[in-house]
Design an enzyme around this catalytic site. Structure first.
Site, PDB file in Angstrom:
ATOM      1  N   CYS A 239       0.936  -1.356   0.299  1.00 34.46           N
ATOM      2  CA  CYS A 239      -0.117  -0.175  -0.278  1.00 34.46           C
ATOM      3  C   CYS A 239       1.326   1.060   0.494  1.00 34.46           C
ATOM      4  O   CYS A 239       0.868   1.798   0.956  1.00 34.46           O
ATOM      5  CB  CYS A 239      -0.609  -0.166   1.108  1.00 34.46           C
ATOM      6  SG  CYS A 239      -1.979  -1.252   1.599  1.00 34.46           S
ATOM      7  N   CYS A 367      -2.416   4.058  10.935  1.00 32.36           N
ATOM      8  CA  CYS A 367      -2.427   5.088  11.714  1.00 32.36           C
ATOM      9  C   CYS A 367      -3.566   5.139  12.121  1.00 32.36           C
ATOM     10  O   CYS A 367      -4.315   6.305  11.934  1.00 32.36           O
ATOM     11  CB  CYS A 367      -1.736   6.574  10.839  1.00 32.36           C
ATOM     12  SG  CYS A 367      -3.038   6.635   9.368  1.00 32.36           S
TER      13      CYS A 367
END
Length: 436
Positions: A239, A367
């Protein structure tokens, strides 16, 4: 613009955000385009006021007993910026370009800013109420401290590109901007941020144009280090997006071995090409997909199946770990959006499982502070793929030279950094090894 006029401008932007449910960057951009008289410093100051109001939206609304643009602005000045009633009254003078004078009711409500301990938990934590169970699961008794840390302004960090420069040399070259070494990352520099929330224009510096550094939060640097890429190995950044962690891995590997960077959305990879060229990394190949990845079609990385030493999964997530930088996202998140991200994470982890060789590893990174996207995602993955073992956090942290980080091990065995714990954006990492 005077300080009072800037406050009035921030109220106009907030009204647009609330009335039309618009993303904050869009509302700020349109406000600036429609008011050419506002200079860059004015626009920056107004943006800072708007983002501070969004950071403390719940507590500001509780203090003022209303959720209008005016109420959020007045509440924010008291709750976030710590202004007393006299200072706020001076801004709300009713004079030319200034907001209207505070009413008697508004003056009385300002006293509630000192009584936030009496507020409901979601208000005191400045978070959506529906997320409280998940956030409490993540942080337990430290919930309020953790959430208040996520309402603060974020620092401005860069990662020194060790392929081209050393940290000491770059710190000296940029001494006019006042950098300091980051507390944890050996490759990080931190720059002061002004009262308007802006740091120096680093992307205009010759050293940036020469590829000597990249803007990257220290937490992002740390999870790249914790993933432990070995020199000479084969790595897939599944990603990759704009390539921030790809570049960090390339530097750690000293341009040896090979890194294949890809993403499900080709548009996210566009910025990576220029960044790679600046960096001087020679071991990265970008694989741009033709169309969005679809599970019904053959995986475009099928030729790498079972051959990869390290699969980095910087998974699509809610971004709750970056609420300091993007407080708007906190209030725009909905249960359906979280569920969609969890589905995306399952898909990308399954792809990673097919790529890892026997003995190879998967570094799962988000995150996010939400267990739904972190520990729960790992538990679900292991229920689908019994051949993957979770590596002990203490082992992972010690191998990367950060043994002290093991204290932030999650219940399931991952590692969660956060503004309150480590002074970084919040990042989760779990390391899995494919058994032979």
């Amino acid at each position: 613009m005077t300080p009072a006029a800037r406050v009035a401008g921030a109220m106009e932007v907030l009204a647009d955000i609330l009335d039309r449910r618009r993303p904050a960057p869009d509302a700020l951009k349109d406000w600036g385009l429609a008011r050419r008289f506002a200079g860059s410093k004015d626009r920056a100051a107004i943006a800072s006021l708007v983002y501070d109001a969004l950071r403390r939206r719940a507590s500001s609304a509780w203090v003022m007993e209303a959720e209008t643009a005016r109420a959020l602005t007045i509440g924010m000045l008291a709750v976030q910026r710590g202004l007393d009633s006299a200072a706020i009254t001076a801004l709300f003078s009713g004079e030319r370009f200034a907001p209207e004078v505070l009413s008697a009711d508004e003056m009385a409500r300002l006293d509630r800013a000192r009584r936030l301990d009496e507020a409901p938990a979601a208000v005191a934590c400045d978070c959506p109420e529906w997320l409280l169970p998940s956030l409490t699961k993540a942080f337990g008794s430290a919930l309020r401290d953790e959430m208040l840390a996520l309402t603060a302004r974020a620092p401005l960090d860069v990662r020194v590109n060790s392929l081209k420069a050393g940290r000491r040399a770059l710190r000296e070259a940029l001494a006019h901007l006042g950098p300091e070494d980051t507390p944890l990352s050996p490759f990080g520099l931190r720059f002061p941020v002004g009262d308007d929330g802006r740091g120096p224009a680093l992307q205009a510096e010759p050293e940036f144009l020469d590829g000597m550094f990249e803007i990257q939060d220290e937490g992002s640097q740390l999870v790249s280090l914790l993933s432990g890429p070995a020199q000479g190995s084969r790595v897939v950044d599944l990603c990759a997006g704009a390539g921030g962690k790809t570049l960090a891995l390339a530097a750690l590997m000293e341009s040896t071995g090979e890194i294949i960077a890809t993403d499900v959305d080709a548009r996210r990879l566009v910025a990576s090409h220029a960044r790679l060229q600046r960096s001087g990394a020679t071991n990265v190949t970008v694989r741009t997909p033709r169309g969005r990845y679809d599970q019904r079609r053959p995986d475009p990385l099928a030729d790498l199946a079972g051959t990869v030493d390290l699969v980095l999964v910087d998974a699509p997530c809610t971004g709750s770990g970056t609420w300091r930088r993007n407080p708007d996202a906190k209030w725009r998140l909905r249960p359906g959006g979280l569920a969609e991200r969890c589905r995306d994470q399952a898909v990308v982890l399954d792809r990673a499982a097919a790529l890892a060789r026997p003995g190879g590893r998967i570094a799962y990174i988000t995150c996010s502070v939400l267990p739904d996207e972190n520990d729960d995602a790992i538990s679900a993955f292991q229920s689908r793929h019994s051949g993957f073992a979770l590596l002990p956090t203490a082992e992972v942290a010690a191998a990367a030279g950060f043994a002290e980080l093991a204290q932030w091990t999650t219940p399931r065995g991952g590692l969660l950094l956060s503004p309150h714990r480590t002074g970084t954006d919040a990042f989760y990492i779990a390391m899995l090894r494919r058994q032979a």
